[in-house]
Design an enzyme around this catalytic site. Structure first.
Site, PDB file in Angstrom:
ATOM      1  N   ASP A   1       0.830  -1.207   0.000  1.00 45.63           N
ATOM      2  CA  ASP A   1       0.000   0.000   0.000  1.00 45.63           C
ATOM      3  C   ASP A   1       0.859   1.250   0.000  1.00 45.63           C
ATOM      4  OD1 ASP A   1      -2.038  -1.796   0.215  1.00 45.63           O
ATOM      5  OD2 ASP A   1      -2.499  -1.363   2.320  1.00 45.63           O
TER       6      ASP A   1
ATOM      7  N   LYS B   1      -6.272  11.439  10.844  1.00 43.23           N
ATOM      8  CA  LYS B   1      -5.921  10.666   9.644  1.00 43.23           C
ATOM      9  C   LYS B   1      -6.772  11.019   8.425  1.00 43.23           C
ATOM     10  CE  LYS B   1      -5.258   6.033   7.758  1.00 43.23           C
ATOM     11  NZ  LYS B   1      -5.226   4.579   8.004  1.00 43.23           N
TER      12      LYS B   1
ATOM     13  N   ASP C   1      -4.371   2.424  -4.943  1.00 42.75           N
ATOM     14  CA  ASP C   1      -3.064   2.680  -4.333  1.00 42.75           C
ATOM     15  C   ASP C   1      -2.601   1.486  -3.517  1.00 42.75           C
ATOM     16  OD1 ASP C   1      -4.870   2.808  -2.288  1.00 42.75           O
ATOM     17  OD2 ASP C   1      -4.168   4.715  -1.456  1.00 42.75           O
TER      18      ASP C   1
END
Length: 822
Positions: A525, A594, A752
């Site tokens: 990732d 986040k 991703d």
């Protein structure tokens, strides 16, 4: 893998089944929904607004001529309201009644009158208490019940007035005035509602009043659709159901894409899925002329990957589901029981409500919370059951395939939606590669990294991850040998069922050694991938360091970096006595910051960050008010900009360039490094905009539509996320092609997150670095600017601002960065 003629026949039958399943699904959804919320129903409502609104205006104008005689009681109210808003609310309620069972016209009329009063009251709340209104409406987005949402809004009105009265009594200088809450009595509701229903019928011809006689010879007047409109609705629903298939995995490799219309499924039963998911016909036509071999090749390699069902995981998941769920993140199969009614309330309701008012309110709130949770969990239960059922259906197939296509930015998605390699933890765990690869020493290393990652041990070095696996090997093997009756370490993982799949694979390794043939996808990732792309295109050393474009002894964590900066500012503000900071000091966490950091390159606004902060803090058990959330969002915005300065510059430049193009009423198009032509063209209907409340929730609609125009606001807000998404899509395509050149043929790709066999993870790790450098060694942002200027008239092209400055980041450093994708 070879496909026999029998498999092709079975595949064609599956595609027929997709259409049949779509018809059944549509019928179930139609039965649950209000008619006005269905596609055909919405068309009726919108078509009715103009004529009904004109009829209302004519009615009010006629009553205001000054002629002698008694005016209709509804005039007093209708002349103060927007005619088109009244028409929309009336049409919505009437269309819902058309397909109901014996819709008594008096009940429909009261619903119309009540809806008008609610809309007036809720708009008054919006104008008087803007912050409170926004918070409540944000919360109601999660509500699944119109009755509950209306109750919340009515409760908010009362509480807002109580606070205003208390503030005024306390002599507070900023005390707001109490709102005059409108409440029609039953007679007024019927009077207003009946007049609007009458005008709706006269103006549209969609409905009629019918006197129904029961077996007991009593009669009642009902509102029903005319025979012509009911026939139209039936045909419209039949047609819609035919073109909403439930796309399924394939038994044979998908048709390779060589044009924008010829790939994927073998037939067009139930409608064809084109290469790009767009309704823009002109853009589709242009795609036919595009030369994009890299795009077609990558897409065909991804959809050509053979998969199969992971039977070991399926068996555990099925047993857990049959046992009631709630294991490894599965939802509860059963509804949560509503709180029992207090005994005194059942015995003497009036006494209890009067003398135990707080207890009564608490009981009602607890029931509402459980009801809402049950309603929301319905979709989770259905999704879990569907994934298990589909896995059972394909359990014994040697290979299954997932046809893919693209969105308008070039991002790659599976066409099926229930069980796919891009699904959630449960969906991904149920799938494994049909082809296997011997682990070898390199595969053992990457399998251990994958295991640690599944358990959330991904912010430490690779060596520490391997050490974690070895330290917890007994519990890992116990998870594989006794998944439901053992210690259940896998249930504590960040991705429980993917962790379980990895535990099974580790057991295979321990039984067979390096000769174990592994089928498990192992993924790498990116580190806040949107910011990785922006940092690379502007050669930003600071952003590159924060997102692992350069080597570190352990992964750089931009979220923790931002958290540290924000926490320090909060502490300083708390010491200065700022109330919002006092609430937050010492309570911030990585989880709270986040999402705002991760979504910055995708165009999140300050108000969007505020909503993210409210949601994340709530999950952490921290109750923030609007002011504290706004304070934190503002602080996050500043601090993120200090950590990734270049990304903010790139985003601001893209927005400015978009505004120049929009000034000329022109869309924006560009070509990705992989060769995919992107077209960003957000359009909005031209007409009258209305804002009203239906079932307690605010709705924005456009009526009297007269063509479309470029939506300048969405063009500006969309350009940054769309551009960076097109860049990550390009990187993925180039990576797949480089990896295929080096012998890989099994790909688990999610924007991703790039995956393949454990034994080949080193190959894909090298391929994605090579592709990243290849993509950004040229001036990607400069190429975008050149394309844009070429599309614009000279006078506009000259207004495109200069490109933001670039730094001195050495792109080739990613080749030595172990944690670039990890």
């Amino acid at each position: 893998m070879q496909s026999s003629p029998q498999l092709f026949e079975r595949q064609i039958e599956l595609e027929r089944e997709s259409t049949s399943l779509g018809i059944v699904r549509y019928a179930k959804a139609q039965a649950r929904a209000d008619e006005a919320d269905t596609g055909p129903g919405r068309r009726l409502v919108l078509a009715a607004v103009a004529d009904t609104g004109a009829a209302i205006r004519a009615f009010v104008a006629d009553a205001d001529t000054g002629r002698p005689g008694k005016r209709h009681a509804a005039v007093k109210w209708l002349k103060e309201m927007d005619a088109d808003a009244c028409a929309y609310l009336t049409a919505t309620i009437c269309v819902n009644a058309l397909t109901g069972k014996k819709a008594h016209v008096t009940g429909v009329a009261r619903s119309v009158g009540s809806a008008l009063a609610q809309d007036i009251n809720y708009k008054l709340l919006r104008d008087t208490h803007k912050g409170l209104y926004r918070v409540v409406q944000e919360q109601l987005k999660k509500s699944t019940s119109a009755h509950h949402a209306t109750g919340v809004m009515n409760h908010t009105l009362v509480k807002a007035n109580e606070k205003a009265a208390a503030d005024r009594a306390a002599g507070k200088p900023d005390a707001k005035a109490e709102m005059p809450i409108l409440a029609f009595d039953a007679r007024t509701e019927v009077t207003i509602g009946m007049k609007l229903i009458e005008l709706f019928i006269q103006a549209t011809g969609l409905a009629e009043l019918y006197e129904y006689r029961s077996a007991a010879r009593s009669s009642l007047t009902v509102l029903r659709g005319t025979p012509k409109i009911m026939e139209w609705l039936e045909k419209a629903h039949d047609s819609a159901s035919m073109f909403l298939p439930v796309w399924l995995p394939m038994l044979v490799p998908p048709q390779p894409w060589t044009t924008p219309t010829n790939g994927g499924y073998l037939t067009d039963i139930g409608g064809r899925a084109d290469l790009v998911r767009t309704r823009n016909r002109a853009y589709k036509a242009e795609l036919a002329n595009a030369d994009m071999p890299e795009v077609y090749r990558a897409l065909n390699l991804i959809q050509g990957t053979a998969w199969k069902i992971n039977k070991a995981v399926l068996e555990v998941m099925q047993q857990a589901w049959e046992a009631g769920g709630l294991i490894g993140g599965l939802p509860d199969r059963e509804l949560t029981a509503l709180p029992d009614q207090p005994a005194l309330l059942a015995e003497n309701p009036e006494f209890y409500r009067e003398h135990h008012a707080d207890d009564f309110k608490a009981w009602k709130r607890s029931r509402a919370a459980v009801y809402e949770q049950n309603a929301r969990s319905v979709s989770q239960r259905v999704a879990a059951a569907q994934k298990i059922d589909l896995a059972l259906k394909f359990r014994d197939e040697a290979a299954i395939y997932f046809p893919h296509n693209l969105d308008f930015r070039g991002r790659c998605y599976p066409i099926p939606s229930i069980l796919t390699p891009q699904g959630d933890d449960q969906a991904k765990s149920l799938l494994t590669f049909a082809k296997g690869a011997r682990l070898g020493a390199d595969g053992v290393f990457w399998l251990s990294i994958h295991l640690a990652n599944c358990f959330g041990v991904d912010k430490v070095s690779f060596e520490d991850r391997v050490a974690w696996v070895m330290a917890n090997e007994d519990a890992i093997l116990d998870s594989a040998l006794n998944p439901l009756d053992g210690e259940r370490l896998w249930c504590k993982a960040d991705s429980p069922y993917c962790a379980l799949a990895a535990c099974f694979e580790w057991l295979g390794y321990r039984l067979n050694g390096e000769d174990h043939v592994s089928h498990l996808p192992v993924a790498l990732d990116g580190s806040c991938n949107g910011l990785q792309n922006f940092s690379a295109m502007l050669r930003d050393e600071i952003g590159g360091a924060a997102t692992n474009l350069i080597a570190h002894s352990k992964p750089a964590d931009i979220y923790t970096e931002v958290l540290t900066l924000v926490a320090a500012r909060v502490r300083t503000d708390a010491e200065a006595g700022i109330s919002a900071a006092l609430v937050l000091d010492g309570r911030l966490s990585r989880k709270i910051v986040k999402t705002p950091v991760m979504t910055l390159p995708y165009g999140v606004t300050k108000s969007g960050m505020r909503a993210q902060v409210l949601d994340a803090a709530s999950k952490e058990g921290i109750k923030l008010d609007w002011d504290a959330a706004e304070y934190l969002a503002e602080l996050l915005w500043k601090c993120i900009g200090e950590v990734v300065i270049a990304a903010r510059h790139a985003m601001d430049w893209l927005k400015a360039a978009s505004k120049v193009a929009s000034a000329g009423d022109l869309p924006i198009s560009w070509t990705t490094p992989a060769g995919f032509p992107v077209l960003q063209e957000y359009r909005e209907d031209k007409g009258k905009r209305l804002q009203m409340h239906v079932g307690g929730r605010v709705m924005d609609i456009t009526v009297a539509i007269d063509g479309t125009t470029l939506d300048r606001r969405r063009q500006a807000l969309g350009i940054s996320p769309n551009f960076v998404h097109s860049c990550d899509a390009s990187h993925m395509m180039l990576t797949v092609n480089v990896a295929a050149d080096n012998g890989l043929d099994s790909f688990a790709m999610i924007h991703d997150s790039y995956g393949t066999h454990a034994a080949h993870t080193g190959v894909i790790a090298a391929a994605l670095r090579h592709a990243f450098v290849q993509q950004y060694e040229g001036d990607v942002l400069g190429a975008f600017r050149d394309e844009l200027v070429a599309q614009l008239p000279i006078n506009l092209g000259e207004k495109i601002p200069p490109l933001p400055p670039t730094g001195n980041l050495d792109l080739t450093a990613v080749n030595d960065s172990r944690y670039f994708f990890a």
